[in-house]
Write a protein that holds these residues in place. Structure first.
Motif: not given
Length: 230
Positions: A41-49, A212
């Motif tokens: 979750q942390d990796t995907s949210s960082t990539r999205l932002y 991020l």
């Protein structure tokens, strides 16, 4: 015959009861699943932002293209486009190392757990506290992989990683000084063609680049194996 009603007095659970429930309720598989879910979750949210914030330097760079047709604005527009592209490159291809989670004051011995369950030694019970500490590139820090840059050699990538941030900062300062030399209004300096836009975009990018950072769960993973060994 009157029916009797049994009532149970409600009481708030103590902190020790919550800790014992967590310790006894999560086995090794649950802990591994939880760590994997948090990391994903942390990796995907960082990539999205990060992808969303790329619009901040790229959209102004596109708006500068029509200004290249005029000789009076061609040079300043080229420098601004280079600065905005450098900010986009820094945001996407040069993320900062992960944030390390440091776990302190951990007590996992069975004797301490027994004392907490019996209600003894309340003053000596230790609480867990987690502190997010930023770590730099050091021998103790985990290896941090940056996204591969297409069509650029490894030598050029290494040079960009070393010099692109100070080079971009120099362009931003030069653009701002040129804007001050023209003595235009502040409102014109922050519009397309103004000299403050490259510095503003770079400042936001550097701040977002710091915020991020992904979280390194290696310390929690080592804590899990340490508790497994004991």
């Amino acid at each position: 015959m009157a029916a009797t009603r049994l009532r149970r007095t409600f009481h708030y659970p103590a902190d020790s009861e919550d800790e014992d429930a967590v310790e006894e309720g999560m086995d090794e598989q649950d802990q591994a699943t939880l760590l994997s879910t948090l990391s994903t979750q942390d990796t995907s949210s960082t990539r999205l932002y990060t992808q969303l914030l790329l619009a901040l330097p790229l959209i102004p760079a596109l708006l500068y293209l029509p200004r290249l047709s005029s000789l009076s604005t061609c040079t300043s527009s080229i420098l601004s486009i280079i600065s905005l592209l450098a900010s986009a490159y820094t945001l996407y291809y040069l993320p900062l190392p992960p944030v390390r989670i440091r776990v302190t004051n951990v007590s996992s011995s069975s004797s301490d757990g027994k004392e907490r369950r019996e209600g003894k030694g309340k003053s000596t019970s230790k609480r867990r506290s987690m502190a997010r500490t930023a770590t730099g590139f050091s021998s103790a820090a985990p290896r941090h992989e940056t996204p591969p840059v297409p069509y650029i050699s490894d030598e050029t990538t290494a040079l960009l990683r070393t010099y692109i941030v100070p080079f971009n900062a120099t362009l931003c300062v030069a653009s701002a000084l040129h804007e001050l030399w023209q003595a235009r209004d502040w409102s014109q300096g922050v519009m397309i063609g103004g000299g403050y836009i490259p510095g503003f975009v770079m400042g936001v990018v550097m701040w977002a680049r710091r915020e991020l950072r992904v979280v390194d769960l290696g310390e929690l993973e080592r804590l899990r194996y340490r508790s497994k060994g004991t």
